[in-house]
Scaffold this active site. Structure first.
Site, PDB file in Angstrom:
ATOM      1  N   LYS A  29       7.836   6.250   4.091  1.00 42.47           N
ATOM      2  CA  LYS A  29       7.296   5.512   2.592  1.00 42.47           C
ATOM      3  C   LYS A  29       8.872   4.857   2.317  1.00 42.47           C
ATOM      4  CE  LYS A  29       4.038   6.734   4.023  1.00 42.47           C
ATOM      5  NZ  LYS A  29       3.178   5.351   4.137  1.00 42.47           N
ATOM      6  N   GLY A  59       9.809   1.863   3.228  1.00 41.59           N
ATOM      7  CA  GLY A  59       9.595   0.588   3.728  1.00 41.59           C
ATOM      8  C   GLY A  59       9.705   0.158   5.141  1.00 41.59           C
ATOM      9  N   THR A  69       7.045  -0.349   7.164  1.00 39.04           N
ATOM     10  CA  THR A  69       6.109  -1.300   7.773  1.00 39.04           C
ATOM     11  C   THR A  69       6.980  -2.772   7.435  1.00 39.04           C
ATOM     12  OG1 THR A  69       4.642   0.005   6.566  1.00 39.04           O
ATOM     13  CG2 THR A  69       3.827  -2.211   7.302  1.00 39.04           C
ATOM     14  N   TRP A  70       7.482  -2.682   6.393  1.00 38.08           N
ATOM     15  CA  TRP A  70       8.228  -4.266   5.883  1.00 38.08           C
ATOM     16  C   TRP A  70       9.556  -4.259   6.821  1.00 38.08           C
ATOM     17  CZ3 TRP A  70      12.250  -4.436   1.263  1.00 38.08           C
ATOM     18  CH2 TRP A  70      12.468  -5.826   1.221  1.00 38.08           C
ATOM     19  N   HIS A 128      10.960   8.560  12.697  1.00 40.61           N
ATOM     20  CA  HIS A 128      11.358   9.145  11.470  1.00 40.61           C
ATOM     21  C   HIS A 128      12.237  10.504  11.806  1.00 40.61           C
ATOM     22  CE1 HIS A 128       8.508   7.007   9.085  1.00 40.61           C
ATOM     23  NE2 HIS A 128       7.560   7.728   9.301  1.00 40.61           N
ATOM     24  N   ARG A 136      15.197   4.501   0.791  1.00 43.88           N
ATOM     25  CA  ARG A 136      14.679   4.301  -0.503  1.00 43.88           C
ATOM     26  C   ARG A 136      14.948   5.273  -1.315  1.00 43.88           C
ATOM     27  NH1 ARG A 136       8.363   2.550  -1.434  1.00 43.88           N
ATOM     28  NH2 ARG A 136       8.576   1.225  -3.108  1.00 43.88           N
ATOM     29  N   SER A 190       5.412   7.055  -3.400  1.00 42.85           N
ATOM     30  CA  SER A 190       4.730   6.482  -2.302  1.00 42.85           C
ATOM     31  C   SER A 190       4.201   7.529  -1.501  1.00 42.85           C
ATOM     32  CB  SER A 190       5.569   5.408  -1.659  1.00 42.85           C
ATOM     33  OG  SER A 190       5.206   4.762  -1.058  1.00 42.85           O
ATOM     34  N   GLY A 230       4.630  -1.975  -3.647  1.00 45.68           N
ATOM     35  CA  GLY A 230       5.755  -2.686  -2.692  1.00 45.68           C
ATOM     36  C   GLY A 230       6.912  -3.192  -3.971  1.00 45.68           C
TER      37      GLY A 230
HETATM   38  P1  A3P Z   1       4.699   1.709  -2.423  1.00 43.13           P
HETATM   39  O1  A3P Z   1       3.820   2.842  -2.090  1.00 43.13           O
HETATM   40  O2  A3P Z   1       5.728   1.919  -3.412  1.00 43.13           O
HETATM   41  O3  A3P Z   1       3.787   0.602  -2.974  1.00 43.13           O
HETATM   42  P2  A3P Z   1       6.347   2.780   4.845  1.00 43.13           P
HETATM   43  O4  A3P Z   1       6.190   1.446   5.452  1.00 43.13           O
HETATM   44  O5  A3P Z   1       7.443   3.551   5.267  1.00 43.13           O
HETATM   45  O6  A3P Z   1       5.304   3.648   4.913  1.00 43.13           O
HETATM   46  O7  A3P Z   1       6.449   2.513   3.197  1.00 43.13           O
HETATM   47  C1  A3P Z   1       5.392   2.147   2.674  1.00 43.13           C
HETATM   48  C2  A3P Z   1       5.895   1.592   1.260  1.00 43.13           C
HETATM   49  O8  A3P Z   1       6.495   0.295   1.410  1.00 43.13           O
HETATM   50  C3  A3P Z   1       4.759   1.351   0.100  1.00 43.13           C
HETATM   51  O9  A3P Z   1       5.423   1.570  -1.047  1.00 43.13           O
HETATM   52  C4  A3P Z   1       4.261   0.074   0.321  1.00 43.13           C
HETATM   53  O10 A3P Z   1       3.561  -0.629  -0.483  1.00 43.13           O
HETATM   54  C5  A3P Z   1       5.905  -0.691   0.684  1.00 43.13           C
HETATM   55  N1  A3P Z   1       5.758  -2.073   1.383  1.00 43.13           N
HETATM   56  C6  A3P Z   1       4.965  -2.138   2.526  1.00 43.13           C
HETATM   57  N2  A3P Z   1       4.978  -3.456   2.905  1.00 43.13           N
HETATM   58  C7  A3P Z   1       5.994  -4.102   2.211  1.00 43.13           C
HETATM   59  C8  A3P Z   1       6.797  -5.156   2.144  1.00 43.13           C
HETATM   60  N3  A3P Z   1       6.213  -6.149   2.990  1.00 43.13           N
HETATM   61  N4  A3P Z   1       7.615  -5.424   1.283  1.00 43.13           N
HETATM   62  C9  A3P Z   1       7.856  -4.319   0.346  1.00 43.13           C
HETATM   63  N5  A3P Z   1       7.280  -3.273   0.458  1.00 43.13           N
HETATM   64  C10 A3P Z   1       6.588  -3.082   1.293  1.00 43.13           C
END
Ligand code: A3P
Length: 300
Positions: free
Chosen positions: A48, A50, A52-53, A112, A134, A142, A268
């Site tokens: 959690k 970020g 995915t980003w 992880h 983060r 998150s 996000g």
């Molecule tokens: P929130 O729950 O605070 O919205 P992970 O990818 O490590 O599982 O983390 C998920 C978190 O990254 C979530 O945070 C999600 O919304 C956020 N996230 C996903 N895609 C993103 C992007 N393109 N840019 C910024 N944050 C992103």
């Protein structure tokens, strides 16, 4: 570990750590005929933060000559987790040894795993590690939402107070949050060529600077021509929260592990913790951070 906490983890169906460790280490330790290659890139995160980003960003940066036309990009039809797999989950969920040789170099993987548990061949090879963290408040909030989303409805949602206590005590899928961050932070100071340490908040604040830093670290800096053509901005747009979360694949698709892709996109933003945590909770997290990070120079 405190028995009650571990018991709780067991009951809420948390993925057993030892399975993750065993599979990940086995995959790149040679047990399955594979070891880390010099060209490998391993993205490491706590859940959690970020992932995915950054998976999306890494995939696009590394493949930007192969998919020069961003309108035809693989990312438009695939969730980033399908493009950059977690080493541990491939084996754990699919219950078969993934064929890592089918990946073209540079191979992009994610994990992880805490630093102390990394497969030895990762540290012996010239592969690169990109670490993203983060702030603990947003990470926790998150995580709490995500856990409730993927939790079987019959069990009912976890209570924020209960999971907060576990988070503070370090009962987490990949070990205590602070130790995880600290492990990679120290390594990034000692071996800056090997480990790039990034923060979600800084990426949000100054995305262009950090994207360029990342490309430089990976040995594929943006050329002057690319910068003039606006490639950096285009990558950031393609990987932005708004764009990724609006794609059909991320609205209605599922991962091979069965989770809905949309579970990886919530708000996000930086600072959503203010809507969930009490002052006492924040104080507790700040205190743990101060104790753990003392003399490390690391701050959130
Ligand atoms: P929130 O729950 O605070 O919205 P992970 O990818 O490590 O599982 O983390 C998920 C978190 O990254 C979530 O945070 C999600 O919304 C956020 N996230 C996903 N895609 C993103 C992007 N393109 N840019 C910024 N944050 C992103």
């Amino acid at each position: 570990n405190i028995l009650e906490d571990v018991f709780d983890m067991f009951c809420i169906g948390s993925v057993p750590m030892w399975t993750l460790l065993g599979s990940c280490v086995g995959l790149l330790e040679g047990e399955f005929g594979e070891t880390s290659k010099n060209t490998d890139i391993l993205l490491v995160t706590t859940p959690k933060s970020g992932t995915t980003w950054l998976k999306a960003i890494l995939f696009v940066i590394e493949n930007r000559t192969r998919y020069a036309d961003m309108n035809q990009h693989l990312l438009l039809a695939n969730n980033p987790h399908d493009l950059v797999p977690f080493l541990e989950l491939k084996l754990y969920v699919d219950k078969q040894v993934p064929d890592l040789t089918s990946f073209t170099s540079p191979r992009l993987f994610a994990t992880h795993l805490p630093f102390s548990s990394l497969p030895e061949s990762v540290m012996c090879s010239a592969s690169k590690l990109v670490y993203l963290c983060r702030n603990p408040m947003d990470t926790f909030v998150s995580l709490h939402h995500f856990a409730n989303k993927i939790r079987p409805p019959s069990l009912g949602p976890n209570r924020l107070e209960d999971v907060f206590d576990m988070f503070c005590k370090g009962v987490c899928i990949c070990g205590p949050f602070w130790d995880h961050v600290l492990g990679y932070w120290k390594e990034s100071l000692e071996k800056p060529q090997k480990v790039l340490f990034l923060k979600y908040e800084e990426m949000k604040e100054e995305p262009i600077i950090h994207l360029k830093r990342l490309a430089e670290f990976l040995g594929c800096s943006f050329s002057l021509e690319e910068e003039t053509l606006g490639v950096v901005d285009e990558i950031l747009r393609l990987c932005s929260f708004d764009h990724l979360s609006s794609l059909e694949v991320n609205k209605n698709g599922k991962l091979s592990s069965g989770e809905e892709n949309k579970a990886y996109f919530r708000r996000g933003e930086v600072g959503d913790w203010k809507n969930y945590l009490t002052d006492e909770m924040v104080d507790r997290l700040v205190q743990i951070g101060e104790q753990k990070f003392v003399e490390s120079g690391l701050k959130f």
